[in-house]
Design a protein around this motif. Structure first.
Motif, PDB file in Angstrom:
ATOM      1  N   VAL A 108       0.878  -1.172   0.000  1.00 21.74           N
ATOM      2  CA  VAL A 108       0.000   0.000   0.000  1.00 21.74           C
ATOM      3  C   VAL A 108       0.913   1.219   0.000  1.00 21.74           C
ATOM      4  O   VAL A 108       1.817   1.325   0.829  1.00 21.74           O
ATOM      5  N   ALA A 109       0.689   2.133  -0.953  1.00 19.84           N
ATOM      6  CA  ALA A 109       1.525   3.337  -1.043  1.00 19.84           C
ATOM      7  C   ALA A 109       0.646   4.538  -1.376  1.00 19.84           C
ATOM      8  O   ALA A 109      -0.205   4.463  -2.264  1.00 19.84           O
ATOM      9  N   VAL A 110       0.845   5.633  -0.666  1.00 25.77           N
ATOM     10  CA  VAL A 110       0.072   6.859  -0.899  1.00 25.77           C
ATOM     11  C   VAL A 110       0.867   7.804  -1.787  1.00 25.77           C
ATOM     12  O   VAL A 110       2.004   8.146  -1.480  1.00 25.77           O
ATOM     13  N   HIS A 111       0.240   8.216  -2.888  1.00 23.83           N
ATOM     14  CA  HIS A 111       0.860   9.199  -3.776  1.00 23.83           C
ATOM     15  C   HIS A 111       0.275  10.578  -3.501  1.00 23.83           C
ATOM     16  O   HIS A 111      -0.930  10.742  -3.399  1.00 23.83           O
ATOM     17  N   THR A 112       1.171  11.541  -3.377  1.00 23.50           N
ATOM     18  CA  THR A 112       0.770  12.915  -3.057  1.00 23.50           C
ATOM     19  C   THR A 112       1.119  13.871  -4.196  1.00 23.50           C
ATOM     20  O   THR A 112       1.115  15.082  -4.016  1.00 23.50           O
ATOM     21  N   ASP A 113       1.412  13.335  -5.384  1.00 26.02           N
ATOM     22  CA  ASP A 113       1.906  14.160  -6.495  1.00 26.02           C
ATOM     23  C   ASP A 113       0.797  14.792  -7.343  1.00 26.02           C
ATOM     24  O   ASP A 113       1.091  15.540  -8.263  1.00 26.02           O
ATOM     25  N   LYS A 114      -0.465  14.513  -7.038  1.00 28.17           N
ATOM     26  CA  LYS A 114      -1.584  15.096  -7.799  1.00 28.17           C
ATOM     27  C   LYS A 114      -2.404  15.979  -6.866  1.00 28.17           C
ATOM     28  O   LYS A 114      -2.154  16.040  -5.671  1.00 28.17           O
ATOM     29  N   ASP A 115      -3.443  16.618  -7.410  1.00 29.55           N
ATOM     30  CA  ASP A 115      -4.281  17.466  -6.548  1.00 29.55           C
ATOM     31  C   ASP A 115      -5.233  16.635  -5.694  1.00 29.55           C
ATOM     32  O   ASP A 115      -5.913  17.146  -4.822  1.00 29.55           O
ATOM     33  N   LEU A 117      -5.386  13.023  -3.273  1.00 33.28           N
ATOM     34  CA  LEU A 117      -4.628  11.943  -2.659  1.00 33.28           C
ATOM     35  C   LEU A 117      -5.133  10.622  -3.198  1.00 33.28           C
ATOM     36  O   LEU A 117      -6.331  10.449  -3.428  1.00 33.28           O
ATOM     37  N   HIS A 118      -4.231   9.696  -3.413  1.00 37.00           N
ATOM     38  CA  HIS A 118      -4.645   8.370  -3.854  1.00 37.00           C
ATOM     39  C   HIS A 118      -3.672   7.324  -3.326  1.00 37.00           C
ATOM     40  O   HIS A 118      -2.495   7.589  -3.128  1.00 37.00           O
ATOM     41  N   ALA A 119      -4.240   6.152  -3.054  1.00 34.60           N
ATOM     42  CA  ALA A 119      -3.444   5.036  -2.554  1.00 34.60           C
ATOM     43  C   ALA A 119      -3.416   3.940  -3.602  1.00 34.60           C
ATOM     44  O   ALA A 119      -4.448   3.609  -4.193  1.00 34.60           O
ATOM     45  N   HIS A 120      -2.237   3.424  -3.836  1.00 26.85           N
ATOM     46  CA  HIS A 120      -2.062   2.283  -4.735  1.00 26.85           C
ATOM     47  C   HIS A 120      -1.951   1.027  -3.879  1.00 26.85           C
ATOM     48  O   HIS A 120      -1.206   1.012  -2.895  1.00 26.85           O
ATOM     49  N   ILE A 121      -2.670  -0.001  -4.265  1.00 26.99           N
ATOM     50  CA  ILE A 121      -2.570  -1.288  -3.590  1.00 26.99           C
ATOM     51  C   ILE A 121      -2.171  -2.313  -4.650  1.00 26.99           C
ATOM     52  O   ILE A 121      -2.909  -2.519  -5.618  1.00 26.99           O
ATOM     53  N   LEU A 122      -0.983  -2.880  -4.494  1.00 25.68           N
ATOM     54  CA  LEU A 122      -0.503  -3.919  -5.410  1.00 25.68           C
ATOM     55  C   LEU A 122      -0.597  -5.255  -4.697  1.00 25.68           C
ATOM     56  O   LEU A 122      -0.117  -5.395  -3.573  1.00 25.68           O
ATOM     57  N   ILE A 123      -1.203  -6.231  -5.357  1.00 28.04           N
ATOM     58  CA  ILE A 123      -1.472  -7.513  -4.723  1.00 28.04           C
ATOM     59  C   ILE A 123      -0.865  -8.632  -5.579  1.00 28.04           C
ATOM     60  O   ILE A 123      -1.075  -8.682  -6.788  1.00 28.04           O
ATOM     61  N   ASN A 124      -0.139  -9.514  -4.930  1.00 29.78           N
ATOM     62  CA  ASN A 124       0.375 -10.696  -5.636  1.00 29.78           C
ATOM     63  C   ASN A 124      -0.816 -11.572  -6.007  1.00 29.78           C
ATOM     64  O   ASN A 124      -1.776 -11.700  -5.255  1.00 29.78           O
ATOM     65  N   SER A 125      -0.770 -12.175  -7.189  1.00 33.09           N
ATOM     66  CA  SER A 125      -1.894 -12.992  -7.666  1.00 33.09           C
ATOM     67  C   SER A 125      -1.998 -14.328  -6.933  1.00 33.09           C
ATOM     68  O   SER A 125      -3.034 -14.974  -6.973  1.00 33.09           O
TER      69      SER A 125
END
Length: 129
Positions: A108-115, A117-125
């Motif tokens: 889980v990673a939060v990106h703050t580079d846009k207007d 906030l968004h969190a990316h969740i990458l999941i192993n299959s």
């Protein structure tokens, strides 16, 4: 509480380079320091961030599931100007906890580079259970 899943993607196996290159590139993208910004909020679930790719790859090899779908990528977003990076991280971690039931490796990673906030969740299959 306003929240939207703006995207849910899957990463297929690459036919050209290494089979799991899409997973590797996605991990590098979501952990990019420029995207994380000063908040620098990222965490691993069932895998340490520093070796997330290597561990997910090892899990695939252990269960003999190296081909096909490599993983899933969910993006959770808040409306512009809403929430703090810490709240977005908490939302991402809670979502991952409920959705994955501790049976998968994820980041889980939060990106703050846009207007917004968004969190990316990458999941192993591959399911660990």
């Amino acid at each position: 509480e306003k929240m939207a899943i703006t995207k849910m993607l899957h990463m297929g196996a690459s036919k050209k380079k290494q089979i799991d290159i899409h997973l590797k590139q996605a991990i590098e993208y979501v952990l990019n320091p420029t995207k994380l910004g000063e908040a620098n909020l990222a965490g691993g679930i069932n895998c340490p961030l520093a070796i997330a790719y290597e561990q997910m790859k090892a899990t695939k090899e252990f269960f003999q599931k190296t081909g096909g779908r490599q993983g899933y990528h969910i993006i959770l977003s808040l409306p512009p100007g809403e929430g703090s990076p810490e709240e977005m991280y908490e939302i991402g971690m809670k979502f991952a906890d409920r959705f994955l039931k501790n049976e998968y490796e994820a980041i889980v990673a939060v990106h703050t580079d846009k207007d917004h906030l968004h969190a990316h969740i990458l999941i192993n299959s591959v399911n660990l259970a």
